[in-house]
Scaffold this motif. Structure first.
Motif, short mmCIF file in Angstrom:
data_model
loop_
_atom_site.label_atom_id
_atom_site.label_comp_id
_atom_site.label_asym_id
_atom_site.label_seq_id
_atom_site.Cartn_x
_atom_site.Cartn_y
_atom_site.Cartn_z
N ARG A 132 0.79 -1.18 0.20
CA ARG A 132 0.27 -0.51 -0.12
C ARG A 132 0.85 1.24 -0.52
O ARG A 132 0.40 2.25 -0.74
CB ARG A 132 -1.49 -0.27 1.52
N ARG A 133 1.57 1.31 0.88
CA ARG A 133 2.92 2.34 0.83
C ARG A 133 3.11 2.31 -0.76
O ARG A 133 3.66 3.52 -0.83
CB ARG A 133 4.05 2.01 2.53
N ALA A 134 4.21 1.29 -0.77
CA ALA A 134 4.22 1.73 -2.19
C ALA A 134 3.75 2.53 -3.17
O ALA A 134 3.75 3.14 -4.58
CB ALA A 134 4.87 0.64 -2.93
N MET A 135 2.18 2.49 -2.96
CA MET A 135 1.53 2.20 -4.43
C MET A 135 0.72 4.32 -4.07
O MET A 135 0.73 4.75 -4.89
CB MET A 135 0.13 1.34 -4.45
N GLN A 136 0.66 4.43 -2.85
CA GLN A 136 0.57 6.14 -3.08
C GLN A 136 1.51 6.77 -3.80
O GLN A 136 2.74 6.71 -4.06
CB GLN A 136 1.15 6.31 -1.50
N GLY A 137 1.15 7.74 -4.58
CA GLY A 137 0.87 8.93 -5.34
C GLY A 137 2.27 7.85 -6.42
O GLY A 137 2.39 8.94 -7.49
N GLN A 138 1.12 6.49 -6.93
CA GLN A 138 1.32 6.54 -7.57
C GLN A 138 0.80 6.95 -8.97
O GLN A 138 1.28 7.25 -10.02
CB GLN A 138 1.40 4.55 -8.19
N GLN A 139 -0.24 6.86 -8.96
CA GLN A 139 -1.26 8.06 -10.17
C GLN A 139 -0.57 9.69 -10.00
O GLN A 139 -0.72 9.77 -11.30
CB GLN A 139 -2.61 8.12 -9.19
N GLY A 140 -0.39 9.89 -9.25
CA GLY A 140 0.39 11.20 -9.48
C GLY A 140 2.16 10.90 -9.84
O GLY A 140 1.97 11.43 -11.36
N LYS A 141 2.70 10.13 -10.17
CA LYS A 141 3.89 10.32 -10.65
C LYS A 141 3.77 9.77 -11.60
O LYS A 141 4.35 10.28 -13.14
CB LYS A 141 4.24 8.91 -9.77
N MET A 142 2.23 8.92 -12.55
CA MET A 142 2.06 8.74 -13.71
C MET A 142 1.30 9.91 -14.05
O MET A 142 1.41 9.86 -15.94
CB MET A 142 0.49 7.53 -13.73
N GLU A 143 0.98 10.62 -14.23
CA GLU A 143 0.34 11.97 -14.34
C GLU A 143 1.80 12.52 -14.90
O GLU A 143 1.97 13.36 -16.17
CB GLU A 143 -0.51 12.76 -13.48
N LEU A 144 2.73 12.60 -14.07
CA LEU A 144 3.94 13.64 -14.86
C LEU A 144 4.27 13.18 -15.23
O LEU A 144 5.27 13.87 -16.32
CB LEU A 144 4.90 13.32 -13.08
N VAL A 145 4.80 11.91 -15.24
CA VAL A 145 5.65 11.32 -16.49
C VAL A 145 5.08 11.49 -17.63
O VAL A 145 5.44 11.86 -18.74
CB VAL A 145 5.98 9.23 -16.20
N TYR A 146 2.85 11.17 -18.00
CA TYR A 146 3.10 11.18 -19.09
C TYR A 146 2.67 12.38 -19.63
O TYR A 146 2.88 12.90 -20.66
CB TYR A 146 1.20 10.73 -19.16
N HIS A 147 2.66 13.35 -18.12
CA HIS A 147 2.62 14.75 -18.83
C HIS A 147 3.71 15.11 -20.19
O HIS A 147 4.24 15.83 -20.60
CB HIS A 147 2.26 16.19 -17.85
N TYR A 148 5.26 15.00 -19.23
CA TYR A 148 6.51 15.18 -19.46
C TYR A 148 6.80 14.48 -20.83
O TYR A 148 7.05 14.80 -22.15
CB TYR A 148 7.24 14.37 -18.56
N LEU A 149 6.40 13.58 -21.18
CA LEU A 149 6.08 12.15 -22.30
C LEU A 149 5.45 12.94 -23.39
O LEU A 149 5.89 12.84 -25.06
CB LEU A 149 6.19 11.05 -22.44
#
Length: 167
Positions: A132-149
């Motif tokens: 659960r702790r590893a999944m925290q913030g994963q959605q936000g990180k995915m959005e950042l990567v998508y916006h960069y790409l």
């Protein structure tokens, strides 16, 4: 006689509490006060960093006959205590369980196997909490990567690499 049976049950509760404290010194082991609905012992599982990973509600029974009604009551008590798992240590086991097993949402165990069951439940709670702790913030990180790409910075960087390679 009733007082004697109650005293024998309390001895088993204290024994369970002591076993859990000795085996899991990082965990917070709390007896459920007399007169309060619930099991006998609440175990708050902690990882090596002291973070709470979940709770186990334990009930102990020292009787001559098994009663299926214990499972329903303990399951309800577990919900009320917001426990992640519930365990029942009993001197008398149901006919279909020899040493330990899972029945109707409750881990039923003999006195001899209680520490093995506690260790397994504790380990599972720690692993789930880590996931659960590893999944925290994963959605936000995915959005950042998508916006960069998808953005102009990444395109310009790739173009520069391709131009340098072609030259």
């Amino acid at each position: 006689e009733q007082g004697s049976q109650q005293a024998q049950g309390e001895v088993l509760e204290v024994e369970l509490e002591g076993l859990l404290r000795a085996q899991f010194p990082l965990d917070q082991i709390e007896p459920v006060p007399k007169g309060v609905h619930g099991g006998d012992v609440l175990q708050r599982v902690r990882n090596d960093l002291g973070q709470i990973c979940g709770t186990i509600l334990w009930e102990s029974k020292r009787t001559k006959t098994w009663q299926d009604g214990w499972l329903t009551k303990l399951r309800d008590d577990g919900r009320a205590a917001k426990a992640d798992a519930v365990g029942l240590m009993s001197v008398t086991m149901p006919s279909d369980i020899c040493t330990f097993g899972h029945r109707d949402g409750v881990w039923v165990t003999s006195r001899d196997c209680v520490m093995g069951v506690a260790t397994a439940l504790r380990s599972a709670l720690i692993q789930v909490a880590e996931a659960r702790r590893a999944m925290q913030g994963q959605q936000g990180k995915m959005e950042l990567v998508y916006h960069y790409l998808a953005g102009p910075q990444f395109r310009q960087r790739v173009e520069a690499i391709v131009e340098a390679f072609t030259a």
